[in-house]
Design a protein around this motif. Structure first.
Motif, PDB file in Angstrom:
ATOM      1  N   ILE A  43       0.807  -1.540  -0.567  1.00 44.92           N
ATOM      2  CA  ILE A  43       0.062  -0.058   0.175  1.00 44.92           C
ATOM      3  C   ILE A  43       0.913   1.090   0.042  1.00 44.92           C
ATOM      4  O   ILE A  43       1.449   1.523   0.677  1.00 44.92           O
ATOM      5  N   ALA A  44       0.529   2.113  -1.413  1.00 45.49           N
ATOM      6  CA  ALA A  44       1.517   3.440  -1.039  1.00 45.49           C
ATOM      7  C   ALA A  44      -0.410   4.568  -0.344  1.00 45.49           C
ATOM      8  O   ALA A  44      -0.775   4.174  -1.063  1.00 45.49           O
ATOM      9  N   LEU A  45       0.092   5.450  -0.349  1.00 49.30           N
ATOM     10  CA  LEU A  45      -1.030   6.625   0.146  1.00 49.30           C
ATOM     11  C   LEU A  45      -0.816   7.940   0.328  1.00 49.30           C
ATOM     12  O   LEU A  45       0.083   7.975  -0.052  1.00 49.30           O
ATOM     13  N   VAL A  46      -1.948   8.862  -0.718  1.00 48.26           N
ATOM     14  CA  VAL A  46      -2.057   9.783  -0.991  1.00 48.26           C
ATOM     15  C   VAL A  46      -2.870  10.195  -0.449  1.00 48.26           C
ATOM     16  O   VAL A  46      -4.437   9.730  -0.375  1.00 48.26           O
ATOM     17  N   VAL A  47      -2.732  11.628   1.119  1.00 43.16           N
ATOM     18  CA  VAL A  47      -3.813  12.195   1.445  1.00 43.16           C
ATOM     19  C   VAL A  47      -3.691  13.287   0.786  1.00 43.16           C
ATOM     20  O   VAL A  47      -3.081  14.188   1.222  1.00 43.16           O
ATOM     21  N   GLY A  48      -5.050  13.865   0.461  1.00 45.74           N
ATOM     22  CA  GLY A  48      -5.611  16.066   0.989  1.00 45.74           C
ATOM     23  C   GLY A  48      -5.514  16.602   1.842  1.00 45.74           C
ATOM     24  O   GLY A  48      -4.522  15.577   3.067  1.00 45.74           O
ATOM     25  N   GLY A  49      -5.390  18.041   1.087  1.00 47.32           N
ATOM     26  CA  GLY A  49      -5.268  19.058   2.895  1.00 47.32           C
ATOM     27  C   GLY A  49      -6.774  19.668   3.006  1.00 47.32           C
ATOM     28  O   GLY A  49      -6.664  20.243   3.997  1.00 47.32           O
ATOM     29  N   GLY A  50      -7.837  19.465   1.909  1.00 42.65           N
ATOM     30  CA  GLY A  50      -8.642  20.061   1.957  1.00 42.65           C
ATOM     31  C   GLY A  50      -9.258  20.487   3.290  1.00 42.65           C
ATOM     32  O   GLY A  50     -10.167  20.956   3.791  1.00 42.65           O
ATOM     33  N   ALA A 111      11.890  10.157  -3.787  1.00 41.35           N
ATOM     34  CA  ALA A 111      12.387  10.025  -4.982  1.00 41.35           C
ATOM     35  C   ALA A 111      11.783   8.269  -5.147  1.00 41.35           C
ATOM     36  O   ALA A 111      11.492   7.503  -3.649  1.00 41.35           O
ATOM     37  N   ARG A 112      11.771   8.121  -5.964  1.00 45.21           N
ATOM     38  CA  ARG A 112      11.111   6.601  -6.525  1.00 45.21           C
ATOM     39  C   ARG A 112      11.897   5.281  -6.215  1.00 45.21           C
ATOM     40  O   ARG A 112      11.256   4.659  -5.897  1.00 45.21           O
ATOM     41  N   TYR A 135      -0.401  24.207  -8.845  1.00 42.05           N
ATOM     42  CA  TYR A 135      -1.288  24.060 -10.027  1.00 42.05           C
ATOM     43  C   TYR A 135      -2.179  22.523 -10.058  1.00 42.05           C
ATOM     44  O   TYR A 135      -2.920  22.273 -11.591  1.00 42.05           O
ATOM     45  N   PHE A 136      -1.238  21.400  -9.750  1.00 42.01           N
ATOM     46  CA  PHE A 136      -1.910  20.034  -9.813  1.00 42.01           C
ATOM     47  C   PHE A 136      -2.357  19.730  -8.610  1.00 42.01           C
ATOM     48  O   PHE A 136      -1.982  19.651  -7.365  1.00 42.01           O
ATOM     49  N   THR A 137      -3.506  18.733  -8.563  1.00 37.42           N
ATOM     50  CA  THR A 137      -4.932  18.196  -7.618  1.00 37.42           C
ATOM     51  C   THR A 137      -3.837  17.115  -7.166  1.00 37.42           C
ATOM     52  O   THR A 137      -3.061  16.421  -7.778  1.00 37.42           O
ATOM     53  N   THR A 138      -3.994  16.797  -5.883  1.00 38.58           N
ATOM     54  CA  THR A 138      -3.278  15.341  -4.912  1.00 38.58           C
ATOM     55  C   THR A 138      -4.305  14.653  -6.212  1.00 38.58           C
ATOM     56  O   THR A 138      -3.812  13.806  -5.925  1.00 38.58           O
ATOM     57  N   ASP A 139      -4.996  14.457  -6.592  1.00 35.68           N
ATOM     58  CA  ASP A 139      -5.872  13.104  -7.439  1.00 35.68           C
ATOM     59  C   ASP A 139      -4.474  12.806  -8.411  1.00 35.68           C
ATOM     60  O   ASP A 139      -4.580  11.969  -8.593  1.00 35.68           O
ATOM     61  N   THR A 140      -4.327  14.350  -9.157  1.00 36.22           N
ATOM     62  CA  THR A 140      -3.453  13.718 -10.082  1.00 36.22           C
ATOM     63  C   THR A 140      -1.768  13.211  -9.414  1.00 36.22           C
ATOM     64  O   THR A 140      -1.491  12.089 -10.292  1.00 36.22           O
ATOM     65  N   ALA A 141      -1.803  13.966  -8.574  1.00 35.04           N
ATOM     66  CA  ALA A 141       0.001  13.262  -7.623  1.00 35.04           C
ATOM     67  C   ALA A 141      -0.604  11.870  -7.669  1.00 35.04           C
ATOM     68  O   ALA A 141       0.287  11.381  -7.360  1.00 35.04           O
ATOM     69  N   ALA A 142      -2.061  11.509  -7.090  1.00 35.34           N
ATOM     70  CA  ALA A 142      -1.603   9.982  -6.726  1.00 35.34           C
ATOM     71  C   ALA A 142      -1.375   9.703  -7.561  1.00 35.34           C
ATOM     72  O   ALA A 142      -1.472   7.750  -7.841  1.00 35.34           O
ATOM     73  N   VAL A 143      -2.010   9.577  -9.063  1.00 35.45           N
ATOM     74  CA  VAL A 143      -2.125   9.031 -10.381  1.00 35.45           C
ATOM     75  C   VAL A 143      -0.398   8.647 -10.701  1.00 35.45           C
ATOM     76  O   VAL A 143       0.347   7.884 -11.666  1.00 35.45           O
ATOM     77  N   LEU A 144       0.196  10.338 -11.051  1.00 35.26           N
ATOM     78  CA  LEU A 144       1.316   9.779 -10.428  1.00 35.26           C
ATOM     79  C   LEU A 144       2.356   8.736 -10.243  1.00 35.26           C
ATOM     80  O   LEU A 144       3.211   8.600 -10.867  1.00 35.26           O
ATOM     81  N   GLU A 148       4.389   5.474 -11.731  1.00 32.47           N
ATOM     82  CA  GLU A 148       6.037   5.798 -11.437  1.00 32.47           C
ATOM     83  C   GLU A 148       6.961   4.751  -9.564  1.00 32.47           C
ATOM     84  O   GLU A 148       6.968   3.614 -10.347  1.00 32.47           O
ATOM     85  N   LEU A 149       5.328   3.756  -9.395  1.00 32.10           N
ATOM     86  CA  LEU A 149       5.923   3.268  -8.250  1.00 32.10           C
ATOM     87  C   LEU A 149       5.300   1.590  -9.248  1.00 32.10           C
ATOM     88  O   LEU A 149       5.056   0.459  -7.931  1.00 32.10           O
TER      89      LEU A 149
END
Length: 234
Positions: A43-50, A111-112, A135-144, A148-149
């Motif tokens: 599991i990798a996690l990305v959490v927003g900041g809203g 780092a990857r 200008y990039f959302t955390t949704d885009t960060a999650a897919v990116l 990468e991983l």
């Protein structure tokens, strides 16, 4: 699926009274992720900041520029990620926060190759700081980060149990989709993720799973097929 990136909204961590963090919710999420790890998922996690601040919203108010507002939002994701890391460690899961915005005295810089190493060792990687760029959302960060991983899928844990034709909270006739293509999601302007995230997932052939983070659903239940969800795939 073996390696999955889970995208959580910052609002999922908030207390009912509006305070930005709710310890029981953090503990429940951490226990859920621990169960998924026990079942063999990486599991990798990305959490927003809203739950703390939204850069686009404060910049729209006119008192701050968008780049600065997004920088504030990226720092909010670091705070959420550190809180989630702490809860995961308390649940018996080794977790590492890695931030795209370098904060070496607070957490590891993303780092990857080190992130891949942590995942291969069975550690949960909490990816903070978005993409590191405004200008990039955390949704885009999650897919990116998922691309990468070498993740097999992105699970977006939301407020509802899938992608609907309309808001099910306000429209009783809304229909939940079982499966969509990336192109269909973009063409229908479905708001569960932003268009850039859908397009990046489409170009990389990366499946997206959308389900509810709220009981009786859970990350583990969605990943094992025990809870309803929507699959967005080629």
């Amino acid at each position: 699926m073996r390696r999955v990136l889970v995208k959580l909204s910052g609002e999922a961590l908030a207390a009912p009274d509006g305070y930005w963090l709710h310890p029981p919710t953090l503990a429940a999420l951490a226990d859920d992720i621990a169960r998924a790890v026990d079942k063999g998922f990486q599991i990798a996690l990305v959490v927003g900041g809203g739950n703390v601040i939204r850069g686009a919203r404060v910049s729209a108010a006119g008192w701050i520029d968008r780049a600065t507002g997004d920088s504030l939002g990226m720092m909010a994701t670091v705070m959420n990620s550190l809180a989630l890391e702490t809860a995961l460690n308390a649940a018996g899961v080794t977790a590492r926060t890695m931030s795209a915005v370098s904060m070496p005295t607070i957490c590891e810089t993303y780092a990857r190759q080190p992130a891949l190493h942590h995942l291969d060792k069975g550690q949960v990687v909490v990816l903070a700081g978005g993409t590191g760029n405004p200008y990039f959302t955390t949704d885009t960060a999650a897919v990116l980060r998922a691309a990468e991983l070498k993740c097999d899928a992105v699970l977006k844990a939301t407020q509802v149990d899938g992608v609907y034709s309309a808001d099910p909270k306000t429209n009783p006739d809304a229909v939940r989709y079982e499966r969509l293509s990336h192109d269909e999601a973009i063409a229908r302007d479905l708001k569960v993720m932003d268009t850039a995230a859908f397009a990046l997932a489409r170009d990389g052939g990366l499946p997206l799973i959308v389900g509810s983070v709220h009981a009786p659903s859970s990350v583990t239940a969605i990943l094992t097929g025990a809870a309803p969800s929507t699959l967005v795939a080629p």
